[in-house]
Design an enzyme around this catalytic site. Structure first.
Site, PDB file in Angstrom:
ATOM      1  N   ASP A  39     -16.935  82.775 -43.328  1.00 50.99           N
ATOM      2  CA  ASP A  39     -18.343  82.723 -42.943  1.00 50.99           C
ATOM      3  C   ASP A  39     -18.542  81.829 -41.733  1.00 50.99           C
ATOM      4  O   ASP A  39     -17.683  81.002 -41.388  1.00 50.99           O
ATOM      5  CB  ASP A  39     -19.186  82.170 -44.100  1.00 50.99           C
ATOM      6  CG  ASP A  39     -19.499  83.210 -45.152  1.00 50.99           C
ATOM      7  OD1 ASP A  39     -19.231  84.391 -44.908  1.00 50.99           O
ATOM      8  OD2 ASP A  39     -20.019  82.819 -46.221  1.00 50.99           O
ATOM      9  N   LYS A  62     -23.067  85.130 -40.661  1.00 53.91           N
ATOM     10  CA  LYS A  62     -24.418  85.634 -40.899  1.00 53.91           C
ATOM     11  C   LYS A  62     -25.398  84.538 -40.526  1.00 53.91           C
ATOM     12  O   LYS A  62     -25.176  83.371 -40.790  1.00 53.91           O
ATOM     13  CB  LYS A  62     -24.618  86.010 -42.361  1.00 53.91           C
ATOM     14  CG  LYS A  62     -23.849  87.252 -42.793  1.00 53.91           C
ATOM     15  CD  LYS A  62     -24.285  87.691 -44.170  1.00 53.91           C
ATOM     16  CE  LYS A  62     -23.649  89.016 -44.536  1.00 53.91           C
ATOM     17  NZ  LYS A  62     -24.151  89.539 -45.816  1.00 53.91           N
ATOM     18  N   MET A 176     -31.944  77.698 -46.873  1.00 53.37           N
ATOM     19  CA  MET A 176     -32.309  78.818 -45.990  1.00 53.37           C
ATOM     20  C   MET A 176     -33.817  78.973 -45.821  1.00 53.37           C
ATOM     21  O   MET A 176     -34.349  80.073 -45.797  1.00 53.37           O
ATOM     22  CB  MET A 176     -31.708  80.123 -46.514  1.00 53.37           C
ATOM     23  CG  MET A 176     -30.200  80.112 -46.636  1.00 53.37           C
ATOM     24  SD  MET A 176     -29.530  81.633 -47.340  1.00 53.37           S
ATOM     25  CE  MET A 176     -30.172  81.566 -49.019  1.00 53.37           C
TER      26      MET A 176
END
Length: 271
Positions: A39, A62, A176
């Site tokens: 990631d 991402k 997030m």
């Protein structure tokens, strides 16, 4: 592709940034893996210093709002493709492997293809950020519980939920959620959150570019609305957040640089 053979896939957490926060078990697999599918929020230093000679490193970053983010379906297929060719594939995720990740999709893919796998936990971003900010999440006399949440895309809470979140004595940790922080603060204020609750915004926690910002929620609403924070960001709300001021042991950086790789970096072969 050899459909008669599948190697083993390791799903592991690498910790929140500091390369020394990876577990010994995950580090051992990193050093042994033939393929590492990593990631964006994994320390570049950790990868560079520990992959073995000849290992293939695939960056599948991402990031919210980035068109270059790798679709989950592509990641699933990469896992299958490389497991059909190599003995050991490591799927390395930032933080912990099971906290706000797409591990369920990857587990289903592994089971559907009858691929052997193992899960290795890691230090989740909430633990790392809180420790490096000097905030005990369940400090006695301040909070006896902690909730891990996300307000990504502003879709998780109804009005009853906001009232409950505003009045609970639990520490709230949001993953997030920096892009919608203005709305998050507004909802908590509208639902009567106590003035003794504080907000801590921790940018790029545990990395050399960590920055910690402490606010009374009313102060944030008046002075910080519209401010953009660096990714990744962890948000801690509650009475414990104010403890940062007393127990801060990592100084804020003056740099606005990003510690983590861009999502657009291509796969690379490590010689």
């Amino acid at each position: 592709m050899n459909n008669n053979f599948f190697g083993k896939v390791i799903l592991a957490g690498a910790g929140p940034g500091d390369p020394e926060l990876i577990t010994l078990k995950a580090l051992r697999y990193l050093q042994q893996a033939d393929v590492v599918i990593t990631d964006r929020l994994v320390s570049p230093e950790l990868i560079e210093k520990n992959v073995k000679s000849g290992a293939i490193v695939i960056n599948v970053g991402k990031q919210a709002g980035e068109n270059s983010s790798t679709p989950q379906e592509t990641i699933n297929q990469l896992i299958v493709d490389y497991a059909s060719q190599y003995r050991l594939v490591l799927r390395l995720k930032g933080g912990d492997v099971t906290f706000f990740s797409n591990v369920l999709d990857e587990l289903k893919t592994l089971v559907e293809n009858k691929i052997s796998y193992e899960l290795i936990p890691g230090v989740t971003a909430a633990s790392g950020a809180a420790a490096y900010a000097g905030i005990p999440l369940t400090a006695r006399g301040y909070s006896s519980a902690v909730r891990f949440l996300t307000y990504y895309r502003s879709v998780i809470c109804n009005e009853h939920s906001w009232k409950e979140l505003a009045t609970t004595d639990d520490t709230l940790v949001f993953y997030m959620s920096a892009e919608v922080l203005d709305t998050l603060v507004e909802k908590l204020l509208d639902n009567g959150i106590s003035p003794d609750k504080y907000l801590t915004v921790i940018e790029q926690a545990t990395t050399p570019f960590q920055n910690v910002h402490l606010f009374n929620l009313w102060e944030y609403e008046k002075k910080m609305r519209g401010v953009k924070f660096s990714s990744p960001t962890i948000i801690i709300i509650g009475r414990v957040a104010a403890l940062h001021e007393e127990f801060q042991w990592v100084e804020n950086t003056t740099s606005s640089s990003s510690y983590f790789n861009s999502v657009a970096e291509p796969a690379e072969q490590i010689a």
